[in-house]
Design a protein around this motif. Structure first.
Motif, short mmCIF file in Angstrom:
data_model
loop_
_atom_site.label_atom_id
_atom_site.label_comp_id
_atom_site.label_asym_id
_atom_site.label_seq_id
_atom_site.Cartn_x
_atom_site.Cartn_y
_atom_site.Cartn_z
N GLN A 1 5.23 -21.90 10.80
CA GLN A 1 4.76 -20.52 10.81
C GLN A 1 5.83 -19.59 11.33
OE1 GLN A 1 1.43 -20.35 13.46
NE2 GLN A 1 2.68 -20.49 15.27
N GLY A 2 5.64 -18.30 11.09
CA GLY A 2 6.43 -17.26 11.71
C GLY A 2 7.90 -17.25 11.37
N GLY A 3 8.67 -16.79 12.32
CA GLY A 3 10.10 -16.65 12.14
C GLY A 3 10.71 -16.08 13.39
N GLY A 4 11.91 -15.56 13.25
CA GLY A 4 12.59 -15.00 14.40
C GLY A 4 13.83 -14.23 13.99
N ILE A 5 14.53 -13.75 15.01
CA ILE A 5 15.73 -12.92 14.80
C ILE A 5 16.91 -13.57 15.50
CG2 ILE A 5 16.80 -10.68 15.25
CD1 ILE A 5 14.50 -10.05 13.56
N LEU A 6 17.99 -13.74 14.74
CA LEU A 6 19.27 -14.20 15.27
C LEU A 6 20.13 -12.99 15.56
CD1 LEU A 6 21.55 -16.36 15.76
CD2 LEU A 6 22.08 -16.09 13.31
N CYS A 7 20.73 -12.96 16.74
CA CYS A 7 21.65 -11.89 17.12
C CYS A 7 22.97 -12.54 17.51
CB CYS A 7 21.09 -11.10 18.30
SG CYS A 7 22.22 -9.86 18.98
N VAL A 8 24.05 -12.10 16.90
CA VAL A 8 25.39 -12.51 17.29
C VAL A 8 26.04 -11.27 17.89
CG1 VAL A 8 27.61 -13.43 16.52
CG2 VAL A 8 25.49 -14.21 15.44
#
Length: 160
Positions: A35-42
């Motif tokens: 389910q869902g997801g997320g955010i990658l930040c570099v």
């Protein structure tokens, strides 16, 4: 690595390498979560300023905004604490907004993720940093041990 205002100057090739490397790691956790997801930040290691933001999975508008803010906050906080190697070291769930773990300092970048459990966020960023040769495996294991992250060894075993 050359920089402008403390932000590494990188070409599109390096950013594509980050995304290609992150994709399977994050997808493995997404599939496990189902389910869902997320955010990658570099982000830049000295300033924490965002170089790349990428969405993984499916997010509603509320989660998108929240995870983006948390991912960026972790990176900035880690950049400000120059002797720290993980945002878990300044984790504080009693403040508002809460300060979560899930960002890791590499040689040239800070890698941050928000959307999973803190343990999964950090494990994914540790695996990404090792795969990109930003830290070595022993450093990743020490960071995981300090933060009590038991998920990293399982995730790392899958990546091999």
């Amino acid at each position: 690595m050359p920089s402008v205002l403390g932000i590494p100057t990188v070409g599109c090739g390096k950013l594509l390498e980050v995304l290609r490397t992150a994709g399977p790691i994050i997808t493995y956790i997404l599939d496990e979560k189902n389910q869902g997801g997320g955010i990658l930040c570099v982000a830049g290691p000295k300033t924490g300023l965002t170089i790349l933001l990428s969405i993984f999975g499916c997010l509603n508008a509320t989660d998108h905004g929240e995870y983006m803010l948390f991912a960026q906050e972790k990176a900035v906080r880690l950049a400000r604490n120059i002797t720290d190697f993980s945002s878990f070291q300044t984790r504080n769930l009693k403040t508002e907004p809460k300060k979560y773990g899930g960002a890791v300092r590499g040689r040239n970048f800070i890698f941050s993720f928000s959307g999973f459990t803190e343990e999964q966020d950090e494990a994914a960023m540790l695996a990404l940093a090792v795969k990109l040769e930003e830290i070595d495996l022993e450093q990743a294991r020490r960071i995981a041990e300090i933060s009590g992250n038991q998920y990293f060894s399982r995730l790392w075993g899958w990546t091999q």
